[in-house]
Scaffold this active site. Structure first.
Site, PDB file in Angstrom:
ATOM      1  N   GLY A   1       0.372  -4.553  10.639  1.00  0.00           N
ATOM      2  CA  GLY A   1       1.655  -4.228  10.042  1.00  0.00           C
ATOM      3  C   GLY A   1       1.632  -2.795   9.568  1.00  0.00           C
ATOM      4  O   GLY A   1       0.596  -2.314   9.077  1.00  0.00           O
TER       5      GLY A   1
ATOM      6  N   LYS B   1       0.831  -1.211   0.000  1.00  0.00           N
ATOM      7  CA  LYS B   1       0.000   0.000   0.000  1.00  0.00           C
ATOM      8  C   LYS B   1       0.866   1.262   0.000  1.00  0.00           C
ATOM      9  O   LYS B   1       0.613   2.207  -0.763  1.00  0.00           O
ATOM     10  CB  LYS B   1      -0.929   0.001   1.218  1.00  0.00           C
ATOM     11  CG  LYS B   1      -1.976  -1.101   1.190  1.00  0.00           C
ATOM     12  CD  LYS B   1      -2.739  -1.144   2.495  1.00  0.00           C
ATOM     13  CE  LYS B   1      -3.728  -2.298   2.523  1.00  0.00           C
ATOM     14  NZ  LYS B   1      -4.445  -2.413   3.812  1.00  0.00           N
TER      15      LYS B   1
ATOM     16  N   ALA C   1      -0.744   0.606   6.210  1.00  0.00           N
ATOM     17  CA  ALA C   1      -1.086  -0.273   7.335  1.00  0.00           C
ATOM     18  C   ALA C   1      -2.044  -1.366   6.887  1.00  0.00           C
ATOM     19  O   ALA C   1      -2.840  -1.177   5.965  1.00  0.00           O
ATOM     20  CB  ALA C   1      -1.698   0.534   8.477  1.00  0.00           C
ATOM     21  N   ASP C   2      -1.944  -2.504   7.570  1.00  0.00           N
ATOM     22  CA  ASP C   2      -2.869  -3.610   7.308  1.00  0.00           C
ATOM     23  C   ASP C   2      -3.074  -4.386   8.608  1.00  0.00           C
ATOM     24  O   ASP C   2      -2.119  -4.603   9.357  1.00  0.00           O
ATOM     25  CB  ASP C   2      -2.323  -4.552   6.233  1.00  0.00           C
ATOM     26  CG  ASP C   2      -3.398  -5.483   5.721  1.00  0.00           C
ATOM     27  OD1 ASP C   2      -4.177  -5.058   4.846  1.00  0.00           O
ATOM     28  OD2 ASP C   2      -3.485  -6.627   6.203  1.00  0.00           O
ATOM     29  N   THR C   3      -4.312  -4.764   8.881  1.00  0.00           N
ATOM     30  CA  THR C   3      -4.649  -5.473  10.126  1.00  0.00           C
ATOM     31  C   THR C   3      -5.347  -6.786   9.808  1.00  0.00           C
ATOM     32  O   THR C   3      -6.225  -6.831   8.944  1.00  0.00           O
ATOM     33  CB  THR C   3      -5.575  -4.604  11.014  1.00  0.00           C
ATOM     34  OG1 THR C   3      -4.920  -3.361  11.282  1.00  0.00           O
ATOM     35  CG2 THR C   3      -5.900  -5.295  12.320  1.00  0.00           C
TER      36      THR C   3
END
Length: 195
Positions: A109, A51, A72-74
């Site tokens: 992350g 991203k 960000a990634d969850t």
């Protein structure tokens, strides 16, 4: 003046950055996410990097003078299995039933790409939080699903919403579960800016 870009359309991440008074703009990444890793911690860092890189590649030369991009990634994991957003109410019920009375992990992350005078610095990290749910009755789960809240959330719940009633305790950063480990983010940003 330093430009900060959040490469996410998440309203929760937006609210968290606003909460700590970080000035930023939003540019939503439209990249096709590709997973090549198998550990949740590696997966969230890989996706956050994609991203951030997508937005970085679209920067104007003038923006590369002093610009920070936050990707960000969850994900929610139960027994190392990633629980995404439920496809329908039946899947939401199954997910919440699996989470009932047990513990699971939430990984976020974050990738920072910092451009300064045309030079690029990159840093990725992750945070993990353990979340413990009370046992949930089927009627509780059905009532929660009827609100519509679980349908756009990984693991079929939002800790900052009505699902707060399900959480017995957490170990780790609460804001990580919401979608952005803000305190760690600030620490990492400050270390990049001092380079």
């Amino acid at each position: 003046m330093r430009q900060i870009i959040l490469a996410s359309g998440s309203p929760r991440r937006k609210e968290l950055l606003e909460q700590v008074h970080i000035p930023f703009e939003i540019r939503v990444s439209s990249c096709k996410e590709t997973i090549t890793k198998d550990q949740p911690s590696d997966i969230v860092m890989e996706l956050s990097a994609q991203k951030a890189a997508d937005i970085s590649s679209s920067l104007l030369d003038t923006e590369k003078e002093d610009c920070l991009i936050i990707g960000a990634d969850t994900v929610v994991c139960l027994n190392q299995k990633i629980l995404g957003k439920p496809a329908d109410e039946k899947e939401a019920f199954a997910m919440l039933s699996d989470l009932s009375g047990t513990s699971h992990q939430v990984y976020t992350g974050v990738t920072l790409i910092y451009w300064k005078k045309g030079n690029k610095q990159l840093k990725s990290f992750y945070e993990k939080t353990d979340v413990f749910f009370y046992p949930l009755r089927p009627d509780q789960i059905e009532s929660y699903i009827a609100t519509g809240e679980p349908m756009d959330k990984a693991g079929a719940y939002g800790i900052q919403g009505l699902a707060a009633a399900f959480v017995r305790r957490i170990e780790g950063d609460y804001y990580n579960v919401v979608g952005l480990p803000v305190a760690r983010l600030i620490q990492e940003m400050e270390s990049l800016f001092s380079l």
